[in-house]
Design a protein around this motif. Sequence first.
Motif, PDB file in Angstrom:
ATOM      1  N   ALA A   1       0.840  -1.203   0.000  1.00 12.25           N
ATOM      2  CA  ALA A   1       0.000   0.000   0.000  1.00 12.25           C
ATOM      3  C   ALA A   1       0.871   1.247   0.000  1.00 12.25           C
ATOM      4  N   PHE A   2       0.380   2.281  -0.675  1.00 11.58           N
ATOM      5  CA  PHE A   2       0.906   3.637  -0.534  1.00 11.58           C
ATOM      6  C   PHE A   2      -0.112   4.431   0.266  1.00 11.58           C
ATOM      7  N   ILE A   3       0.352   5.176   1.262  1.00 10.39           N
ATOM      8  CA  ILE A   3      -0.531   6.025   2.055  1.00 10.39           C
ATOM      9  C   ILE A   3       0.105   7.404   2.172  1.00 10.39           C
ATOM     10  N   GLY A   4      -0.710   8.436   1.933  1.00 12.83           N
ATOM     11  CA  GLY A   4      -0.223   9.800   2.071  1.00 12.83           C
ATOM     12  C   GLY A   4       0.100  10.488   0.765  1.00 12.83           C
ATOM     13  N   LEU A   5      -0.437   9.998  -0.338  1.00 17.46           N
ATOM     14  CA  LEU A   5      -0.158  10.615  -1.639  1.00 17.46           C
ATOM     15  C   LEU A   5      -0.918  11.927  -1.799  1.00 17.46           C
ATOM     16  N   SER A   6      -0.289  12.861  -2.488  1.00 17.91           N
ATOM     17  CA  SER A   6      -0.955  14.114  -2.864  1.00 17.91           C
ATOM     18  C   SER A   6      -0.586  14.433  -4.307  1.00 17.91           C
ATOM     19  N   LYS A   7      -1.275  15.424  -4.893  1.00 13.64           N
ATOM     20  CA  LYS A   7      -1.014  15.747  -6.292  1.00 13.64           C
ATOM     21  C   LYS A   7       0.352  16.390  -6.502  1.00 13.64           C
ATOM     22  N   SER A   8       1.016  16.783  -5.412  1.00  7.60           N
ATOM     23  CA  SER A   8       2.361  17.371  -5.540  1.00  7.60           C
ATOM     24  C   SER A   8       3.440  16.302  -5.680  1.00  7.60           C
ATOM     25  N   HIS A   9       3.106  15.067  -5.399  1.00  6.53           N
ATOM     26  CA  HIS A   9       4.103  14.004  -5.479  1.00  6.53           C
ATOM     27  C   HIS A   9       4.343  13.597  -6.928  1.00  6.53           C
ATOM     28  N   ASN A  10       5.585  13.221  -7.211  1.00  8.90           N
ATOM     29  CA  ASN A  10       5.956  12.843  -8.568  1.00  8.90           C
ATOM     30  C   ASN A  10       6.617  11.465  -8.574  1.00  8.90           C
ATOM     31  N   LYS A  11       7.159  11.065  -9.728  1.00 11.58           N
ATOM     32  CA  LYS A  11       7.769   9.740  -9.836  1.00 11.58           C
ATOM     33  C   LYS A  11       8.915   9.558  -8.849  1.00 11.58           C
ATOM     34  N   GLY A  12       9.732  10.586  -8.704  1.00  9.22           N
ATOM     35  CA  GLY A  12      10.858  10.496  -7.783  1.00  9.22           C
ATOM     36  C   GLY A  12      10.410  10.265  -6.354  1.00  9.22           C
ATOM     37  N   ASP A  13       9.308  10.928  -5.960  1.00 10.43           N
ATOM     38  CA  ASP A  13       8.781  10.735  -4.608  1.00 10.43           C
ATOM     39  C   ASP A  13       8.304   9.300  -4.396  1.00 10.43           C
ATOM     40  N   LEU A  14       7.659   8.734  -5.418  1.00  6.88           N
ATOM     41  CA  LEU A  14       7.171   7.361  -5.291  1.00  6.88           C
ATOM     42  C   LEU A  14       8.327   6.369  -5.163  1.00  6.88           C
ATOM     43  N   ILE A  15       9.372   6.579  -5.967  1.00  8.35           N
ATOM     44  CA  ILE A  15      10.536   5.688  -5.876  1.00  8.35           C
ATOM     45  C   ILE A  15      11.184   5.811  -4.502  1.00  8.35           C
ATOM     46  N   LYS A  16      11.317   7.052  -4.053  1.00  4.70           N
ATOM     47  CA  LYS A  16      11.918   7.267  -2.729  1.00  4.70           C
ATOM     48  C   LYS A  16      11.066   6.621  -1.638  1.00  4.70           C
ATOM     49  N   ALA A  17       9.740   6.724  -1.766  1.00  2.00           N
ATOM     50  CA  ALA A  17       8.848   6.127  -0.773  1.00  2.00           C
ATOM     51  C   ALA A  17       9.024   4.619  -0.703  1.00  2.00           C
ATOM     52  N   VAL A  18       9.245   3.984  -1.852  1.00  4.34           N
ATOM     53  CA  VAL A  18       9.470   2.543  -1.870  1.00  4.34           C
ATOM     54  C   VAL A  18      10.755   2.205  -1.119  1.00  4.34           C
ATOM     55  N   LEU A  19      11.814   2.970  -1.353  1.00  5.32           N
ATOM     56  CA  LEU A  19      13.071   2.728  -0.641  1.00  5.32           C
ATOM     57  C   LEU A  19      12.887   2.946   0.862  1.00  5.32           C
ATOM     58  N   GLU A  20      12.135   3.965   1.221  1.00  9.39           N
ATOM     59  CA  GLU A  20      11.869   4.223   2.643  1.00  9.39           C
ATOM     60  C   GLU A  20      11.060   3.097   3.263  1.00  9.39           C
ATOM     61  N   GLY A  21      10.037   2.622   2.530  1.00  8.03           N
ATOM     62  CA  GLY A  21       9.189   1.559   3.062  1.00  8.03           C
ATOM     63  C   GLY A  21       9.958   0.277   3.316  1.00  8.03           C
ATOM     64  N   THR A  22      10.888  -0.063   2.416  1.00 10.33           N
ATOM     65  CA  THR A  22      11.694  -1.262   2.653  1.00 10.33           C
ATOM     66  C   THR A  22      12.600  -1.073   3.861  1.00 10.33           C
ATOM     67  N   ALA A  23      13.047   0.163   4.090  1.00  6.08           N
ATOM     68  CA  ALA A  23      13.873   0.434   5.274  1.00  6.08           C
ATOM     69  C   ALA A  23      13.034   0.367   6.555  1.00  6.08           C
ATOM     70  N   TYR A  24      11.807   0.864   6.503  1.00  5.80           N
ATOM     71  CA  TYR A  24      10.915   0.744   7.661  1.00  5.80           C
ATOM     72  C   TYR A  24      10.694  -0.738   8.011  1.00  5.80           C
ATOM     73  N   GLN A  25      10.470  -1.548   6.980  1.00  7.23           N
ATOM     74  CA  GLN A  25      10.244  -2.965   7.231  1.00  7.23           C
ATOM     75  C   GLN A  25      11.480  -3.620   7.834  1.00  7.23           C
ATOM     76  N   LEU A  26      12.649  -3.230   7.347  1.00  4.57           N
ATOM     77  CA  LEU A  26      13.888  -3.761   7.912  1.00  4.57           C
ATOM     78  C   LEU A  26      14.018  -3.368   9.380  1.00  4.57           C
ATOM     79  N   GLN A  27      13.555  -2.165   9.716  1.00  3.70           N
ATOM     80  CA  GLN A  27      13.615  -1.716  11.099  1.00  3.70           C
ATOM     81  C   GLN A  27      12.728  -2.572  12.000  1.00  3.70           C
ATOM     82  N   THR A  28      11.575  -3.018  11.491  1.00  4.74           N
ATOM     83  CA  THR A  28      10.717  -3.880  12.318  1.00  4.74           C
ATOM     84  C   THR A  28      11.416  -5.200  12.614  1.00  4.74           C
ATOM     85  N   ILE A  29      12.145  -5.730  11.632  1.00  7.74           N
ATOM     86  CA  ILE A  29      12.891  -6.971  11.843  1.00  7.74           C
ATOM     87  C   ILE A  29      14.023  -6.732  12.836  1.00  7.74           C
TER      88      ILE A  29
END
Length: 502
Positions: A362-390
């Motif tokens: 899931a993506f949560i928190g999207l707005s019309k100001s976000h672009n492709k770079g933001d989405l890619i960065k969000a994916v990298l952040e999300g994988t890091a968040y998941q690693l933090q839970t482990i």
Amino acid sequence: MLLMGIDIGTTNTKVGLFQEDGTSVATAAMPTVTHRDPEGFSYYDPEEMWQMITIAIREVMEKVTPTHPDVQIGAVGITSMAESGLLVDRQTGEPRSIFMPWFDTCSQPQAEWIAQEADLFERFCAAGIHSSFKLGMPKLMWLKERDPLAFEGSVWLSASGYIAYRLTGAMAFDYSLAARTFAFDIASKGWDVDWIKFCGIDPAVFPDVDPAGTPLGVIHIDLAQSLGLSKGIPVCIAGHDHVVSSLSVGAISPEIVYDSMGTAETLVGTLENKNLGRKEFESGLSYGCHVAKDRMFWMGGNSASGGSVEWLRSVLGNPQLSYTEVLTLLDEVQQQGPSGILYFPYLSGSGAPHIDARARAAFIGLSKSHNKGDLIKAVLEGTAYQLQTIREEAQQISGREFNKLVVVGGGTRNTHWLQIKADVLNCSLRVPPIEEASLLGAALCAGIGAGIYASAEEAVLATASLTAKHVEPDQLRHQEYRQLYELGYVALQAPLRAFYRR
């Protein structure tokens, strides 16, 4: 003296030669070809796999001979994907079943039967892992339902075990791969006979089990000559690919944890030998016998880490975004702090610490100001968040904090991803120049077993001269990420999972 590693992976099989200090001399790769049966299940062709490996061995020998005309190979170590396997005839070695890949879900009904009929806590305490269709036992049950006669006089071998047999004629498992059958007791280091019988399988189908690195025999003389090898080279099973990688990066003591960044991402650490209990069961982590002597490992992974990046590359571009385009887009947003978007990387369900096949991305928190770079960065952040839970769960189990990670794998080529990981986890990252961690780990494991190194510690010291780069966290960004992690990523886990279980 050189050491040879063989790494049988899900998509590629590799062979490499290394000096005793870990320096790579030559490598070769061949595809691990997956076939599809008309009935819908996947399989490997064992003869095809063997031929691919012989081609790769000849290729590395041809590469190394001009520079090392008197090359001497001290030992061969074989590592592989963990749960894949096949039945072979005990006398002739001829395949008696299809070669089953770990990822095929044909054994899901058998896994569900195990979940209903077994005490899963008791099974976890014995095997160190949670029940899954991936494991050897449900695969064997599936095979028996289809063809019970295939079990007469047969032996179940892992991918590593099959290639070791083809090289030496010996049939065996090591401890780390034996546990992935769900039929092995990691405390007693033996097959769990009563449990195997309960599942309707003859315990005789399982071969001898030895510690990783134990020499099983030497390469057949005629075969060695045809491969360009000298006679008398010992061969060993080096074990689980993720675990043996810890040798190559020096992560064999409890204070050192390593992160393997690929299509899937895995965090692996070391434990002193212990009995598993309720706390370990509820952690969602896997445990087992380490390939380094007299210790255990813990492991937790995200099956769609790099896979999320590959998915988004395809979604955002037609044709798929190139890696150069991905990095350019990240350059444009890197200095802006966190994206503010929460990405939950569960394209294939979630693994540790909260195992749930029904979870979805899931993506949560999207707005019309976000672009492709933001989405890619969000994916990298999300994988890091998941690693933090482990990481947090592993810290609870081990009773220590991990402030440094050793990071290897294809994902380390993305410097933006490394920085985001350091910032989210507030960890220092050490990135050694190791392209093939499991391949080198297999070679080192073989060197230990052959007596070239006196111990795992000596092998690690011998390769410690490899210069690594370091990535340090930015404290301001970490505080921003910490707030997003606690108030967003963690807080939304329960409602999102409840929605998917509805």
